[in-house]
Design a protein around this motif. Structure first.
Motif, PDB file in Angstrom:
ATOM      1  N   SER A  74       1.804  -6.477  -0.125  1.00 18.44           N
ATOM      2  CA  SER A  74       2.175  -5.703  -1.318  1.00 18.44           C
ATOM      3  C   SER A  74       3.619  -5.972  -1.719  1.00 18.44           C
ATOM      4  O   SER A  74       3.922  -6.114  -2.909  1.00 18.44           O
ATOM      5  CB  SER A  74       2.001  -4.204  -1.063  1.00 18.44           C
ATOM      6  OG  SER A  74       0.650  -3.890  -0.876  1.00 18.44           O
ATOM      7  N   ASP A 127      -3.463  -5.966  -6.315  1.00 18.00           N
ATOM      8  CA  ASP A 127      -3.140  -5.505  -4.963  1.00 18.00           C
ATOM      9  C   ASP A 127      -4.267  -4.620  -4.438  1.00 18.00           C
ATOM     10  O   ASP A 127      -4.344  -3.442  -4.780  1.00 18.00           O
ATOM     11  CB  ASP A 127      -1.809  -4.741  -4.953  1.00 18.00           C
ATOM     12  CG  ASP A 127      -1.297  -4.526  -3.544  1.00 18.00           C
ATOM     13  OD1 ASP A 127      -1.990  -4.929  -2.582  1.00 18.00           O
ATOM     14  OD2 ASP A 127      -0.198  -3.957  -3.393  1.00 18.00           O
ATOM     15  N   GLU A 128      -5.130  -5.211  -3.664  1.00 20.30           N
ATOM     16  CA  GLU A 128      -6.290  -4.505  -3.090  1.00 20.30           C
ATOM     17  C   GLU A 128      -7.033  -3.679  -4.135  1.00 20.30           C
ATOM     18  O   GLU A 128      -7.180  -2.454  -4.005  1.00 20.30           O
ATOM     19  CB  GLU A 128      -5.845  -3.622  -1.923  1.00 20.30           C
ATOM     20  CG  GLU A 128      -5.239  -4.431  -0.802  1.00 20.30           C
ATOM     21  CD  GLU A 128      -5.150  -3.650   0.501  1.00 20.30           C
ATOM     22  OE1 GLU A 128      -5.907  -2.680   0.653  1.00 20.30           O
ATOM     23  OE2 GLU A 128      -4.357  -4.035   1.351  1.00 20.30           O
TER      24      GLU A 128
HETATM   25 MG    MG Z   1      -0.488  -3.435   0.752  1.00 25.61          MG
END
Ligand code: MG
Ligand code: ADP
Length: 247
Positions: free
Chosen positions: A43, A168-169
């Motif tokens: 991240s 991000d995910e």
């Molecule tokens: Mg992360």
């Protein structure tokens, strides 16, 4: 020339070295999946690209312009221009709760680009169609499922016509039955040659859609290769361990 070029990126929080001399490139039209254990810096790396984090040293160049060069940031106006080339989609959607779906899409281009409302309307309708949410234009985020919220977030990012999408995910906060609809939208974008960097735990997506997979661990890129290599024949012991391939 690569669309994103990162060289010797270093970032720490206090005494914790989160990114240790990271270097990689993303070519135009490439889909790069970033995998790795929690806390490995994935991240922070994505957030650094869009200047949501400030790095300590290194160079980030996007489409030929340096956001930061050897640790020295560009001027604010240039930073804005460079980061505007990238759209970001977060795990927790980050929609504006007090705005409708359509207003969520139109807010940034209206404020930042002073786009005329007729054009905005046309583009937001088209993008909602694209993510299969044309019928939810006037709904508020609270009325949507997680999968729908994430599709709104993707459409919203596309409203700014980015050269690159960073995820991000994007499916980690979703119930399993809702991940498919989000991954489908992402796959469609990949098929349309969108340049994408996707931090994900969805190994099937990385295998099928990514052109290249980067494995990160403890602030380093351990391995970067085609999905076939990474998943069938990883070179590094840490990659093997992460993928559960060690006997
Ligand atoms: Mg992360
Ligand atoms: P990942 O996304 O791979 O899980 P992160 O980039 O979120 O990893 O975090 C990498 C490391 O940096 C972790 O050890 C995390 O605890 C730490 N970290 C992240 N953000 C901060 C922060 N704002 N302040 C202090 N430490 C942080």
């Amino acid at each position: 020339m690569a669309l994103i070029e990162v060289t010797n990126l270093i970032k720490s929080y206090d005494r914790l070295d989160v990114l240790k001399q990271i270097s990689f490139t993303v070519e135009r039209n490439e889909v790069v999946a970033i995998i790795g254990p929690s806390g490995s810096g994935k991240s922070t790396l994505l957030r650094s690209l869009v200047h949501l984090e400030t790095i300590d040293n290194g160079t980030i160049t996007v489409d030929g312009s340096s956001l930061v060069k050897n640790g020295v940031y560009a001027k604010p106006k240039e930073i804005k221009e460079i980061t505007a080339k990238m759209g970001m989609v977060f795990q927790h959607f980050n929609l504006f709760p007090h705005l409708t779906v359509k207003q969520n899409l139109e807010l940034a281009p209206k404020l930042v680009r002073k786009e005329a409302s007729g054009d905005l309307e046309k583009r937001s309708s088209a993008l909602l169609e694209k993510v299969d949410l044309a019928d939810r234009a006037d709904a508020f985020p609270a009325k949507l499922s997680g999968g729908q919220k994430q599709r709104v977030a993707i459409a919203r990012a596309l409203m700014m016509n980015p050269e690159i999408l960073l995820f991000d995910e994007p499916t980690s906060a979703l119930d399993p039955e809702l991940t498919g609809e989000v991954l489908k939208v992402m796959k469609d974008l990949a098929d349309e040659q969108m340049t994408m960097v996707v931090v994900t735990h969805e190994m099937a997506f990385a295998k099928e859609v990514a052109d290249r997979v980067i494995f990160m661990d403890k602030g380093e890129i351990i391995e970067s290769d085609s999905p076939a290599q990474i998943f069938k024949n990883p070179k590094n012991e840490r990659t093997k361990a992460f993928l559960g391939l060690l006997e």
